[in-house]
Write an enzyme that holds these catalytic residues in place. Structure first.
Site, PDB file in Angstrom:
ATOM      1  N   HIS A 138      -2.194  -1.266  38.647  1.00 19.54           N
ATOM      2  CA  HIS A 138      -3.419  -2.205  37.752  1.00 19.54           C
ATOM      3  C   HIS A 138      -4.069  -1.222  36.584  1.00 19.54           C
ATOM      4  O   HIS A 138      -5.176  -2.044  36.571  1.00 19.54           O
ATOM      5  CB  HIS A 138      -3.484  -3.084  38.965  1.00 19.54           C
ATOM      6  CG  HIS A 138      -3.486  -4.658  37.823  1.00 19.54           C
ATOM      7  ND1 HIS A 138      -4.372  -5.201  37.585  1.00 19.54           N
ATOM      8  CD2 HIS A 138      -2.492  -5.323  37.367  1.00 19.54           C
ATOM      9  CE1 HIS A 138      -4.419  -6.428  37.495  1.00 19.54           C
ATOM     10  NE2 HIS A 138      -3.003  -6.570  37.206  1.00 19.54           N
ATOM     11  N   ASP A 169      -6.301 -11.951  26.072  1.00 20.66           N
ATOM     12  CA  ASP A 169      -6.666 -11.088  27.301  1.00 20.66           C
ATOM     13  C   ASP A 169      -8.234 -11.052  25.986  1.00 20.66           C
ATOM     14  O   ASP A 169      -8.346 -11.370  25.267  1.00 20.66           O
ATOM     15  CB  ASP A 169      -5.941 -10.151  27.266  1.00 20.66           C
ATOM     16  CG  ASP A 169      -5.954  -9.150  29.126  1.00 20.66           C
ATOM     17  OD1 ASP A 169      -7.147  -8.941  28.792  1.00 20.66           O
ATOM     18  OD2 ASP A 169      -5.362  -9.650  29.643  1.00 20.66           O
ATOM     19  N   HIS A 357      -4.910 -14.382  30.701  1.00 25.91           N
ATOM     20  CA  HIS A 357      -5.459 -13.505  31.302  1.00 25.91           C
ATOM     21  C   HIS A 357      -6.746 -12.530  30.737  1.00 25.91           C
ATOM     22  O   HIS A 357      -6.708 -11.385  31.246  1.00 25.91           O
ATOM     23  CB  HIS A 357      -4.201 -12.530  31.084  1.00 25.91           C
ATOM     24  CG  HIS A 357      -3.851 -11.556  31.669  1.00 25.91           C
ATOM     25  ND1 HIS A 357      -3.958  -9.948  31.560  1.00 25.91           N
ATOM     26  CD2 HIS A 357      -3.162 -11.871  33.032  1.00 25.91           C
ATOM     27  CE1 HIS A 357      -3.250  -9.584  33.096  1.00 25.91           C
ATOM     28  NE2 HIS A 357      -3.168 -10.275  33.648  1.00 25.91           N
ATOM     29  N   GLU A 385      -7.006  -0.036  41.170  1.00 24.56           N
ATOM     30  CA  GLU A 385      -7.964  -1.285  39.548  1.00 24.56           C
ATOM     31  C   GLU A 385      -8.342  -0.556  39.000  1.00 24.56           C
ATOM     32  O   GLU A 385      -9.430   0.636  39.780  1.00 24.56           O
ATOM     33  CB  GLU A 385      -8.833  -1.981  40.503  1.00 24.56           C
ATOM     34  CG  GLU A 385      -7.675  -3.109  40.817  1.00 24.56           C
ATOM     35  CD  GLU A 385      -6.310  -4.245  39.849  1.00 24.56           C
ATOM     36  OE1 GLU A 385      -6.864  -4.581  39.202  1.00 24.56           O
ATOM     37  OE2 GLU A 385      -6.482  -5.259  40.518  1.00 24.56           O
TER      38      GLU A 385
END
Length: 451
Positions: A138, A169, A357, A385
């Site tokens: 991610h 986004d 998102h 992440e």
């Protein structure tokens, strides 16, 4: 032996982070997915030295084909370009839910390679865990020459608004050679030197069983890996700190926690899925009790990428948006007194059948985090992440961030009472049955940790 209680100075934690200086004129925020797609294509076409694309997936649809074709064209025009693409290993080798397993992204990468036998573009699959449900790549941030394109978006039609729908986004374009080099170094040192990271543009791939020990070694290594750079310990000028995180207690989680707790006046944060880690819920309540203002911008259940309209065939994954909405309703009901005082502000984003998102944290017009982290239990523990922490003590980027927030709020509904959120007894019958069944055997708790 009793461990003494330590009172953390949250602002000192942030101040002590190593930082990279940033020129405000080299920081751009794009306000739409289509604008981002065009900017990315333009940068690819004009690349001089390197193109590194990092995404959860690069889909074999029209948008994915457009991006990959542009990358091949750039490499053909300039054979000396350093070109590498990194996607999640698991996601690339399965079809989209409901589609045949033969229509995989990995197969498409191989087909493209066959069509361009004299152009070597490596597409790597990065497995973060043995199973996709237990962790995915991610990581965010694609690098073209000295510019970082940072967004939570992957590459497909919806994320890039190629056709009729879009998934909203954040889109940040940052020109900074130190930042770009640190992100390239992270990829090269922490991915390419490990056997678990495999080429996907080949005809055959190793199995999960064959890579079992290699994946375990990679995951163990990544829990301790972070960005390396020669920065400055300065808090007087505009700066950026890149941060990676994998596993419980990682540095990115710590930064989000300390950001919220360091606020003097106001905290704003976005998340597409209202499924907050317990520590973040506690942090929010603590700050509300201290008189701080908290604004949360979350997607409506119909703006969730798992949402299934009532006229389509329902399955278990379609229950997730409803589970998240149940969470939100309970959260607002618990804190209704703060909503009444306009101290807690809840906004629901919705725009027809488009999806939401966005992720990120804004604190006091001084600290801003752009990240792919969904601020949920899965992001907190399972996925790899990262994020970019911007420190803006002179408020040189304030107008740009305000414009970004203004654009985000345009499509939102202000929630003044928890009863504005639909109660579960009014959900479709199949959703009610699913939620009742999951709650009865407590599987809903497990699902919300994994999805």
């Amino acid at each position: 032996m009793q461990i003494p209680f330590i009172k953390y100075n949250h602002r000192n934690y942030l101040n002590r982070l190593n930082k990279i200086k940033q020129q405000p004129e080299d920081y751009q925020i794009l306000l739409s997915s289509s604008e981002y797609r065009l900017a990315l294509l333009d940068a690819i076409a004009n690349a001089q030295s390197r193109i590194y694309i990092v995404a959860l997936y690069l889909e074999r649809d029209e948008a994915g084909q457009e991006i990959l074709a542009a990358i091949y064209a750039a490499k053909e025009k300039n054979p000396h370009l350093d070109v590498k693409i990194f996607v999640d290993w698991h996601r690339a080798q399965r079809g989209r839910i409901g589609e045949p397993k033969t229509n995989t992204n990995a197969k498409y990468y191989y087909e493209m390679k066959q069509q361009h036998p004299n152009v070597d573009i490596a597409v790597y699959g990065v497995p973060i865990n043995r199973r996709e449900m237990l962790g995915v790549l991610h990581l965010k941030g694609s690098i073209i020459d000295e510019t970082v394109f940072y967004t939570g978006a992957s590459i497909n039609n919806v994320y890039l608004h190629k056709l009729d729908k879009y998934r909203y986004d954040r889109y940040h374009v940052i020109n900074n050679h130190v930042l770009a080099n640190s992100m390239i170094d992270y990829i090269n040192h922490n991915f390419l030197s490990f056997d678990a990271v495999q080429r996907l543009d080949l005809n055959t791939h190793k199995t999960r069983k064959q890579l079992k020990s290699a994946i375990k070694s990679l995951r163990h290594h990544l829990t301790h890996a972070n960005y390396q750079f020669v920065g400055e310990d300065t808090n007087k000028s505009l700066s950026i700190t890149p941060i990676a995180g994998l596993g419980k207690g990682n540095q990115l989680n710590q930064v989000i926690h300390h950001m919220i707790c360091s606020a003097k006046e106001k905290i704003i944060f976005c998340t597409p899925y209202f499924n907050l880690p317990p520590i973040i819920v506690k942090d929010i309540i603590r700050q509300l009790r201290k008189g701080k203002q908290v604004e949360i911008i979350v997607g409506d259940k119909t703006a969730n990428d798992f949402y299934i309209p009532p006229d389509q065939k329902f399955n278990m994954i379609g229950g997730l948006p409803y589970l998240y909405e149940v969470n939100l309703r309970k959260f607002i009901e618990r804190l209704q007194s703060y909503v009444d005082k306009e101290q807690l502000i809840i906004r629901l984003w919705k725009d027809d059948d488009n999806s939401y998102h966005l992720k990120g944290v804004w604190v006091d017009n001084e600290w801003v985090l752009i990240t792919g982290n969904n601020i949920n239990p899965r992001a907190w523990r399972l996925d790899l992440e990262n994020g970019l922490l911007i420190h803006d003590p002179k408020q040189q980027l304030t107008n740009k961030f305000k414009q970004e927030l203004k654009e985000i709020r345009v499509k939102t509904l202000l929630i003044n009472h928890y009863q504005q959120i639909q109660a579960s007894q009014f959900y479709p019958k199949q959703v009610q049955k699913l939620i009742n069944r999951l709650s009865r055997i407590r599987v809903d708790r497990l699902i919300k940790r994994l999805l």
